[in-house]
Motif scaffolding. Sequence first.
Motif, PDB file in Angstrom:
ATOM      1  N   VAL A   8      -3.270  -4.634   2.705  1.00  0.00           N
ATOM      2  CA  VAL A   8      -4.290  -3.433   1.897  1.00  0.00           C
ATOM      3  C   VAL A   8      -4.067  -3.279   0.646  1.00  0.00           C
ATOM      4  CG1 VAL A   8      -3.992  -0.973   2.223  1.00  0.00           C
ATOM      5  CG2 VAL A   8      -3.754  -2.274   4.516  1.00  0.00           C
ATOM      6  N   THR A   9      -2.963  -3.575   0.102  1.00  0.00           N
ATOM      7  CA  THR A   9      -2.826  -3.648  -1.731  1.00  0.00           C
ATOM      8  C   THR A   9      -3.552  -4.421  -2.061  1.00  0.00           C
ATOM      9  OG1 THR A   9      -0.421  -2.669  -1.175  1.00  0.00           O
ATOM     10  CG2 THR A   9      -0.935  -3.553  -3.254  1.00  0.00           C
ATOM     11  N   PHE A  10      -3.412  -5.817  -1.857  1.00  0.00           N
ATOM     12  CA  PHE A  10      -4.429  -6.724  -2.369  1.00  0.00           C
ATOM     13  C   PHE A  10      -5.963  -6.343  -2.119  1.00  0.00           C
ATOM     14  CE2 PHE A  10      -0.834  -9.684  -2.682  1.00  0.00           C
ATOM     15  CZ  PHE A  10      -0.896  -9.797  -4.010  1.00  0.00           C
ATOM     16  N   ALA A  11      -6.326  -6.085  -1.041  1.00  0.00           N
ATOM     17  CA  ALA A  11      -7.677  -5.336  -0.956  1.00  0.00           C
ATOM     18  C   ALA A  11      -7.967  -4.314  -2.060  1.00  0.00           C
ATOM     19  CB  ALA A  11      -7.809  -5.111   0.519  1.00  0.00           C
ATOM     20  N   LYS A  51      -9.400   7.058  -2.470  1.00  0.00           N
ATOM     21  CA  LYS A  51      -8.744   7.122  -1.094  1.00  0.00           C
ATOM     22  C   LYS A  51      -8.120   5.693  -0.746  1.00  0.00           C
ATOM     23  CE  LYS A  51     -11.248  10.889   0.749  1.00  0.00           C
ATOM     24  NZ  LYS A  51     -12.514  11.418   1.227  1.00  0.00           N
ATOM     25  N   VAL A  52      -8.696   4.655  -1.282  1.00  0.00           N
ATOM     26  CA  VAL A  52      -8.611   3.259  -1.061  1.00  0.00           C
ATOM     27  C   VAL A  52      -7.243   3.087  -1.596  1.00  0.00           C
ATOM     28  CG1 VAL A  52      -9.085   0.811  -1.421  1.00  0.00           C
ATOM     29  CG2 VAL A  52     -10.767   2.396  -0.458  1.00  0.00           C
ATOM     30  N   LEU A  53      -7.187   3.666  -3.125  1.00  0.00           N
ATOM     31  CA  LEU A  53      -5.909   3.457  -3.577  1.00  0.00           C
ATOM     32  C   LEU A  53      -4.496   4.066  -3.184  1.00  0.00           C
ATOM     33  CD1 LEU A  53      -7.303   3.479  -7.238  1.00  0.00           C
ATOM     34  CD2 LEU A  53      -6.298   1.393  -6.287  1.00  0.00           C
ATOM     35  N   GLN A  54      -5.174   5.401  -2.743  1.00  0.00           N
ATOM     36  CA  GLN A  54      -3.930   6.295  -2.011  1.00  0.00           C
ATOM     37  C   GLN A  54      -3.583   5.475  -0.782  1.00  0.00           C
ATOM     38  OE1 GLN A  54      -6.126  10.023  -1.895  1.00  0.00           O
ATOM     39  NE2 GLN A  54      -4.026  10.939  -2.214  1.00  0.00           N
ATOM     40  N   ARG A  55      -4.448   4.994   0.110  1.00  0.00           N
ATOM     41  CA  ARG A  55      -3.934   4.389   1.294  1.00  0.00           C
ATOM     42  C   ARG A  55      -3.182   3.094   1.082  1.00  0.00           C
ATOM     43  NH1 ARG A  55      -9.173   5.572   3.117  1.00  0.00           N
ATOM     44  NH2 ARG A  55      -9.917   3.263   2.770  1.00  0.00           N
ATOM     45  N   ALA A  56      -3.573   2.404   0.067  1.00  0.00           N
ATOM     46  CA  ALA A  56      -2.602   1.315  -0.390  1.00  0.00           C
ATOM     47  C   ALA A  56      -1.327   1.729  -0.824  1.00  0.00           C
ATOM     48  CB  ALA A  56      -3.364   0.358  -1.424  1.00  0.00           C
TER      49      ALA A  56
END
Length: 117
Positions: A8-11, A51-56
């Motif tokens: 998730v982080t690399f994505a 939101k993507v950065l938060q999920r990661a």
Amino acid sequence: MSTDELSVTFAALADPTRRAILARLGEGQATVTELAAPFKLSLPGISKHLKVLQRAGLITQGRQAQWRPCQLEVQRLKEVADWVERYRELWEERFDRLDEYLRQLKDDEEQGRGGGT
């Protein structure tokens, strides 16, 4: 960090807009409007990136009156850096062996040329 978290982080890091947002947050917390300013994206578009950065786990978003300032979560970046570091050491060892092998080939080639004249 689990493999799923790492994926998730690399994505999240794969997108240049998100990396630019992280770079900006490296200077200090910022509002969504401040983060959107350098991009030709709508606020909802920037919000999707956030939101993507938060999920990661790369950023958190607080609440101050009507503002929702974002800040960088350096611990997650440190975890990624630590993971990459393990492989950097491996790559360096392999490059060192390759350098030695190439030096040996060059020495052997030079010895072969020098002996005939």
